[in-house]
Design a protein around this motif. Structure first.
Motif, PDB file in Angstrom:
ATOM      1  N   GLY A  12      13.132  18.069   1.114  1.00  0.00           N
ATOM      2  CA  GLY A  12      13.547  17.438  -0.005  1.00  0.00           C
ATOM      3  C   GLY A  12      12.739  16.291  -0.676  1.00  0.00           C
ATOM      4  N   SER A  13      13.007  15.658  -1.729  1.00  0.00           N
ATOM      5  CA  SER A  13      12.265  15.015  -2.430  1.00  0.00           C
ATOM      6  C   SER A  13      12.576  13.512  -2.299  1.00  0.00           C
ATOM      7  CB  SER A  13      12.220  15.099  -3.879  1.00  0.00           C
ATOM      8  OG  SER A  13      13.619  14.921  -4.345  1.00  0.00           O
ATOM      9  N   SER A  14      13.457  13.009  -1.321  1.00  0.00           N
ATOM     10  CA  SER A  14      13.664  11.437  -0.828  1.00  0.00           C
ATOM     11  C   SER A  14      13.221  11.280   0.372  1.00  0.00           C
ATOM     12  CB  SER A  14      15.299  11.399  -1.106  1.00  0.00           C
ATOM     13  OG  SER A  14      15.489  11.720  -2.402  1.00  0.00           O
ATOM     14  N   PRO A  15      12.071  10.508   0.470  1.00  0.00           N
ATOM     15  CA  PRO A  15      11.370  10.194   1.697  1.00  0.00           C
ATOM     16  C   PRO A  15      12.126   8.888   2.064  1.00  0.00           C
ATOM     17  CG  PRO A  15      10.088   9.375  -0.291  1.00  0.00           C
ATOM     18  CD  PRO A  15      10.838  10.390  -0.746  1.00  0.00           C
ATOM     19  N   SER A  45      12.879  13.398  -9.241  1.00  0.00           N
ATOM     20  CA  SER A  45      13.748  13.523 -10.260  1.00  0.00           C
ATOM     21  C   SER A  45      13.545  13.143 -11.727  1.00  0.00           C
ATOM     22  CB  SER A  45      15.062  12.550  -9.551  1.00  0.00           C
ATOM     23  OG  SER A  45      14.936  11.475  -9.779  1.00  0.00           O
ATOM     24  N   ASP A  46      14.649  13.426 -12.579  1.00  0.00           N
ATOM     25  CA  ASP A  46      14.336  12.837 -13.767  1.00  0.00           C
ATOM     26  C   ASP A  46      14.557  11.411 -13.931  1.00  0.00           C
ATOM     27  OD1 ASP A  46      14.755  15.305 -15.578  1.00  0.00           O
ATOM     28  OD2 ASP A  46      16.618  15.516 -14.297  1.00  0.00           O
ATOM     29  N   PHE A  47      15.117  10.578 -13.136  1.00  0.00           N
ATOM     30  CA  PHE A  47      15.364   9.470 -12.710  1.00  0.00           C
ATOM     31  C   PHE A  47      14.036   8.621 -12.407  1.00  0.00           C
ATOM     32  CE2 PHE A  47      15.705   5.554  -9.905  1.00  0.00           C
ATOM     33  CZ  PHE A  47      16.454   4.800 -10.820  1.00  0.00           C
ATOM     34  N   ASP A  48      13.246   9.244 -11.455  1.00  0.00           N
ATOM     35  CA  ASP A  48      12.004   9.032 -11.057  1.00  0.00           C
ATOM     36  C   ASP A  48      11.034   8.700 -12.188  1.00  0.00           C
ATOM     37  OD1 ASP A  48      12.956   8.353  -8.273  1.00  0.00           O
ATOM     38  OD2 ASP A  48      12.425  10.209  -7.920  1.00  0.00           O
ATOM     39  N   ARG A  49      11.045   9.836 -13.173  1.00  0.00           N
ATOM     40  CA  ARG A  49      10.099   9.963 -14.241  1.00  0.00           C
ATOM     41  C   ARG A  49      10.245   9.131 -15.062  1.00  0.00           C
ATOM     42  NH1 ARG A  49      10.222  16.959 -14.745  1.00  0.00           N
ATOM     43  NH2 ARG A  49      10.174  17.303 -12.716  1.00  0.00           N
ATOM     44  N   GLN A  50      11.694   8.716 -15.362  1.00  0.00           N
ATOM     45  CA  GLN A  50      11.960   7.784 -16.538  1.00  0.00           C
ATOM     46  C   GLN A  50      11.620   6.310 -16.064  1.00  0.00           C
ATOM     47  OE1 GLN A  50      16.210   6.579 -17.444  1.00  0.00           O
ATOM     48  NE2 GLN A  50      15.537   7.652 -19.243  1.00  0.00           N
ATOM     49  N   VAL A  51      11.561   6.169 -14.875  1.00  0.00           N
ATOM     50  CA  VAL A  51      11.286   4.912 -14.064  1.00  0.00           C
ATOM     51  C   VAL A  51       9.548   4.719 -14.083  1.00  0.00           C
ATOM     52  CG1 VAL A  51      10.899   3.318 -12.017  1.00  0.00           C
ATOM     53  CG2 VAL A  51      12.965   4.610 -12.722  1.00  0.00           C
ATOM     54  N   MET A  52       8.841   5.764 -14.141  1.00  0.00           N
ATOM     55  CA  MET A  52       7.441   5.849 -14.070  1.00  0.00           C
ATOM     56  C   MET A  52       7.162   5.579 -15.687  1.00  0.00           C
ATOM     57  SD  MET A  52       5.753   5.939 -11.276  1.00  0.00           S
ATOM     58  CE  MET A  52       4.018   6.592 -11.840  1.00  0.00           C
ATOM     59  N   ARG A  53       7.747   6.052 -16.511  1.00  0.00           N
ATOM     60  CA  ARG A  53       7.330   5.867 -17.898  1.00  0.00           C
ATOM     61  C   ARG A  53       7.694   4.338 -18.178  1.00  0.00           C
ATOM     62  NH1 ARG A  53       6.531   9.157 -22.153  1.00  0.00           N
ATOM     63  NH2 ARG A  53       7.041   7.590 -23.477  1.00  0.00           N
ATOM     64  N   ARG A  54       8.783   3.755 -17.726  1.00  0.00           N
ATOM     65  CA  ARG A  54       9.083   2.459 -18.126  1.00  0.00           C
ATOM     66  C   ARG A  54       8.151   1.608 -17.640  1.00  0.00           C
ATOM     67  NH1 ARG A  54      14.528   2.471 -16.709  1.00  0.00           N
ATOM     68  NH2 ARG A  54      14.216   2.004 -14.722  1.00  0.00           N
ATOM     69  N   THR A  55       7.583   1.764 -16.191  1.00  0.00           N
ATOM     70  CA  THR A  55       6.662   0.789 -15.662  1.00  0.00           C
ATOM     71  C   THR A  55       5.479   0.894 -16.442  1.00  0.00           C
ATOM     72  OG1 THR A  55       6.098   2.374 -13.867  1.00  0.00           O
ATOM     73  CG2 THR A  55       7.584   1.171 -13.385  1.00  0.00           C
ATOM     74  N   ALA A  56       5.124   2.227 -16.733  1.00  0.00           N
ATOM     75  CA  ALA A  56       3.849   2.519 -17.755  1.00  0.00           C
ATOM     76  C   ALA A  56       3.888   1.548 -18.924  1.00  0.00           C
ATOM     77  CB  ALA A  56       3.475   3.860 -17.856  1.00  0.00           C
ATOM     78  N   VAL A  60      24.265  11.734 -13.509  1.00  0.00           N
ATOM     79  CA  VAL A  60      23.023  11.524 -13.315  1.00  0.00           C
ATOM     80  C   VAL A  60      22.669  10.261 -14.538  1.00  0.00           C
ATOM     81  CG1 VAL A  60      22.442  13.367 -11.832  1.00  0.00           C
ATOM     82  CG2 VAL A  60      22.056  13.338 -14.290  1.00  0.00           C
ATOM     83  N   GLY A  61      23.324  10.217 -15.636  1.00  0.00           N
ATOM     84  CA  GLY A  61      22.940   9.286 -16.602  1.00  0.00           C
ATOM     85  C   GLY A  61      24.089   9.653 -17.714  1.00  0.00           C
ATOM     86  N   PHE A  62      23.438   8.971 -18.827  1.00  0.00           N
ATOM     87  CA  PHE A  62      24.556   8.935 -20.125  1.00  0.00           C
ATOM     88  C   PHE A  62      23.717   8.839 -21.273  1.00  0.00           C
ATOM     89  CE2 PHE A  62      24.084   4.612 -18.509  1.00  0.00           C
ATOM     90  CZ  PHE A  62      23.414   3.998 -19.627  1.00  0.00           C
ATOM     91  N   VAL A  63      24.116   9.399 -22.338  1.00  0.00           N
ATOM     92  CA  VAL A  63      23.489   9.364 -23.817  1.00  0.00           C
ATOM     93  C   VAL A  63      24.336   8.547 -24.569  1.00  0.00           C
ATOM     94  CG1 VAL A  63      22.500  10.438 -25.842  1.00  0.00           C
ATOM     95  CG2 VAL A  63      22.503  11.624 -23.281  1.00  0.00           C
ATOM     96  N   VAL A  92       0.926  -0.998  -0.008  1.00  0.00           N
ATOM     97  CA  VAL A  92      -0.106  -0.023  -0.191  1.00  0.00           C
ATOM     98  C   VAL A  92       1.076   1.251  -0.240  1.00  0.00           C
ATOM     99  CG1 VAL A  92      -0.266   0.185   2.612  1.00  0.00           C
ATOM    100  CG2 VAL A  92      -1.935   1.047   1.132  1.00  0.00           C
ATOM    101  N   ASP A  93       0.246   2.273  -0.721  1.00  0.00           N
ATOM    102  CA  ASP A  93       1.205   3.680  -0.858  1.00  0.00           C
ATOM    103  C   ASP A  93       2.521   3.397  -1.046  1.00  0.00           C
ATOM    104  OD1 ASP A  93      -1.239   4.829   0.038  1.00  0.00           O
ATOM    105  OD2 ASP A  93      -0.505   4.727   2.255  1.00  0.00           O
ATOM    106  N   PHE A  94       3.071   2.740  -2.263  1.00  0.00           N
ATOM    107  CA  PHE A  94       4.217   2.252  -2.489  1.00  0.00           C
ATOM    108  C   PHE A  94       4.665   3.114  -3.680  1.00  0.00           C
ATOM    109  CE2 PHE A  94       0.773  -0.353  -4.393  1.00  0.00           C
ATOM    110  CZ  PHE A  94       0.735   0.145  -5.697  1.00  0.00           C
ATOM    111  N   LYS A  95       4.220   3.956  -4.300  1.00  0.00           N
ATOM    112  CA  LYS A  95       4.725   4.943  -5.301  1.00  0.00           C
ATOM    113  C   LYS A  95       5.725   5.705  -4.908  1.00  0.00           C
ATOM    114  CE  LYS A  95       2.842   8.520  -7.024  1.00  0.00           C
ATOM    115  NZ  LYS A  95       1.881   9.556  -7.527  1.00  0.00           N
ATOM    116  N   MET A  96       5.641   6.143  -3.730  1.00  0.00           N
ATOM    117  CA  MET A  96       6.790   7.065  -3.218  1.00  0.00           C
ATOM    118  C   MET A  96       7.949   6.178  -2.854  1.00  0.00           C
ATOM    119  SD  MET A  96       5.872  10.009  -3.316  1.00  0.00           S
ATOM    120  CE  MET A  96       7.460  10.700  -2.516  1.00  0.00           C
ATOM    121  N   ARG A  97       7.912   5.100  -2.808  1.00  0.00           N
ATOM    122  CA  ARG A  97       9.362   4.413  -2.565  1.00  0.00           C
ATOM    123  C   ARG A  97      10.328   4.626  -3.928  1.00  0.00           C
ATOM    124  NH1 ARG A  97       8.421   0.582   1.684  1.00  0.00           N
ATOM    125  NH2 ARG A  97      10.250  -0.739   1.175  1.00  0.00           N
ATOM    126  N   LEU A  98       9.604   4.861  -4.890  1.00  0.00           N
ATOM    127  CA  LEU A  98      10.645   5.403  -6.210  1.00  0.00           C
ATOM    128  C   LEU A  98      11.808   6.517  -5.630  1.00  0.00           C
ATOM    129  CD1 LEU A  98       8.556   5.307  -9.322  1.00  0.00           C
ATOM    130  CD2 LEU A  98      10.280   3.548  -8.457  1.00  0.00           C
TER     131      LEU A  98
END
Length: 600
Positions: free
Chosen positions: A103-106, A160-171, A546-549, A65-71
């Motif tokens: 901050g944004s990291s719970p 973060s950009d990382f969290d947004r990318q994870v959400m796209r991947r899971t979707a 934070v990443g690579f291209v 329950v309430d697991f989205k914020m674990r990202l």
């Protein structure tokens, strides 16, 4: 629905599913809960999952329950925290680590609970898959199943950009289209702003928050003319269960918006208050061991107690002096051992059939989230005030408003605390049904994404590249001589955008790079971010990768290029909700999309 004129869609023309299986009342969102079988497949989701878990104690493959914020927990999208004690009720649990504060990291404790042993990505993908099925069914029943569908997935602006990318991947794993043109990430406070504007256009403006002690929601709709004219500034304060998100905006002459400051927020929300109630009231008065046993033996009764607390929390008023009384159901009272009843009575002057909270204790619980929220609003208003001082002499001070949205916006106590914070600096408004703001606002955004014209860079971004060596600035150990004998500096941070920079949507920043070899078929560039304004090197303090291209290049065939003949223009597109990259091989004319793979 789509309004071809690009105007705001009236709320009554938006099809909202507010009847979810297992819910005891209509609400636009389903519960963030899921029940899995032993293979990790979904047995139930939403309120139905919560009810099956609490009514019959069904465990199967585990409950979360309430697991989205674990990202955003600071340790990536990993599996459950084995040290987490069982949770209680809709919004929280016992045990776990302390809250993370600003901050944004719970902490994991602020990321709900996960007893499944499955990763957060797995849980979100499974949940989104069920949501996708329901949405498709509604669309088909409405007769639009044969039309192309564009989907919008909302996330907190502070993610973060990382969290947004994870959400796209899971979707995408859940069945949503992977094509970025058909699945867009939207930022919750931004789209909530569009809901506020649509509601105001419909109702003719919102009245100010009523005086302390007034009855009913702190809002009066249908009064006066629309209050936003060109130059008007406003702050959207989106207070939900897991986060508080703020974004400052200004209205343009054409009715579109520019972001005028860095979005801010933290993990202050309604769930934090429920956790505090669980840990500092229930565990203290009943005994931690007793409470844990109740959670296992009578989960439904405990859940009902927590829902009663949350209803009492939202109607509690700043001026209230009477204690808050939360009745224990007969089932729960009978389940209490005699020692727990005695302990409860000792803490409450002989009362052991209800949980009694003095007004002062209730305020203290609420303040665990309300104090940080007030600080965030104060900070944003102070920044806006500093910007006002940069105007020329004689220029009028544009009006400022604060819009409070999200499920926790229904709290009378929060409304009145914020009214005190903004007094003399701005006007505070609460739109009708503030819990609908993100959902309905996302529809408004999909109807006309161009309403958001610019955003502000949250960090300084750039590539780590070889750059021209400056003997006056660069130390000798950074000198690198290439094959042509040109002096280059190793580890330079080539800044693309700076923190706080206002960036029009779709802004391109071009970097010209060269492969090490003329016949390379791919290149990899490291992407860096900093909280500083002008870092020179990628290993400076406050700089992190934070990443690579990865850029894929065509085979040059029989043509032999020298490395310097194979110039690549890398276009990084900023100002949207995600950062995009395009690459052009100038030697061959080949153009390709290149994705940033965020790692942090």
């Amino acid at each position: 629905m789509t309004n071809l004129s690009g105007g705001y869609i009236p709320s009554h023309d938006i099809n909202c599913n507010d009847q979810w299986p297992g819910a005891d009342s209509g609400y636009p969102k389903n519960r963030s809960a899921i029940l899995l079988d032993g293979r990790g497949e979904t047995l139930a989701w939403g309120y139905e999952a919560l009810n099956r878990y609490t009514d019959g104690g069904e465990r199967a493959g585990g409950f979360a329950v309430d697991f989205k914020m674990r990202l955003a927990s600071g340790d990536g999208p990993g599996a459950a925290d084995p040290g987490m004690a069982p949770g209680v009720g809709p919004g929280g649990g016992l045990g776990g680590r302390a809250g993370s504060g600003q901050g944004s990291s719970p902490s994991q404790a602020e990321g709900g609970r996960n007893e499944t042993g499955r990763s957060t990505e797995h849980l979100i993908a499974a949940y989104l898959h069920e949501l996708y099925i329901v949405a498709r069914q509604h669309i088909q029943r409405a007769g639009y199943g044969d039309l192309p569908i564009t989907w919008y997935l909302s996330v907190p602006a502070i993610w973060s950009d990382f969290d947004r990318q994870v959400m796209r991947r899971t979707a995408a794993a859940a069945g949503f289209p992977a094509d970025a043109h058909r699945l867009s990430i939207v930022l919750e406070p931004e789209v909530a702003a569009l809901y506020c504007m649509a509601s105001e256009a419909r109702a003719g403006g919102f009245g100010p928050v009523g005086p302390v002690g007034s009855d009913g929601p702190a809002q009066v709709a249908g009064l006066g003319a629309p209050r936003h004219r060109p130059g008007s500034r406003f702050v959207i304060v989106d207070c939900g269960g897991g986060t508080t998100d703020l974004v400052p905006l200004v209205v343009r002459a054409d009715g579109t918006f520019d972001q005028i400051g860095v979005a801010s927020g933290d993990t202050s929300g309604a769930n934090r208050i429920t956790r505090q109630f669980t840990v500092s009231v229930l565990a203290e008065r009943l005994g931690r061991t007793t409470l844990l046993r109740l959670v296992e033996a009578e989960p439904k009764a405990v859940n009902e107690l927590m829902r009663a607390w949350e209803k009492a929390r939202d109607v509690f008023d700043l001026a209230q002096r009477a204690p808050v009384r939360i009745e224990l159901s007969m089932r729960l009272w009978k389940a209490l051992p005699g020692s727990a009843r005695t302990r409860l009575a000792a803490a409450q002057n002989g009362e052991n059939e209800a949980i009694l909270l003095s007004a002062a204790r209730t305020r203290a619980l609420l303040d665990t989230s309300v104090d940080p929220i007030c600080d965030l609003v104060d900070e944003q208003l102070s920044r806006i005030s500093e910007q006002a001082h940069t105007r020329g002499p004689g220029e009028p001070d544009p009006p400022t408003a604060v819009y409070l949205v999200g499920g926790f916006a229904n709290s009378r106590y929060l409304q009145h605390r914020l009214a005190a914070v903004v007094e003399g600096r701005a006007r505070l408004f609460v739109p009708p049904r503030p819990e609908n703001a993100v959902l309905f606002g996302a529809v408004q955004y999909g109807n006309n994404p161009a309403r958001i014209r610019s955003r502000v860079a949250a960090r300084t971004y750039g590539f780590g590249l070889l750059d021209a060596f400056d003997s006056a600035l660069d130390p000798p150990e950074r000198l690198y001589l290439n094959a042509e004998g040109k002096a280059l500096c190793k580890g330079r941070f080539r800044v693309l955008v700076r923190r706080g920079e206002i960036i029009p949507v779709g802004s391109e920043k071009t970097s010209r790079v060269y492969p090490r070899e003329g016949d390379q078929t791919q290149m990899r560039l490291s992407f860096f971010a900093s909280d500083g304004d002008d870092p020179r090197y990628v290993d400076d303090d406050r700089v992190s990768q934070v990443g690579f291209v990865t850029i894929y290049l065509p085979d040059a065939g029989t043509r032999r290029y020298a490395a310097r003949e194979r110039a690549i223009d890398v276009r990084t597109i900023f100002g949207e909700t995600v950062i995009r990259v395009q690459a052009i091989d100038l030697a061959t004319g080949y153009q390709t999309e290149a994705e940033i793979e965020f790692t942090a």
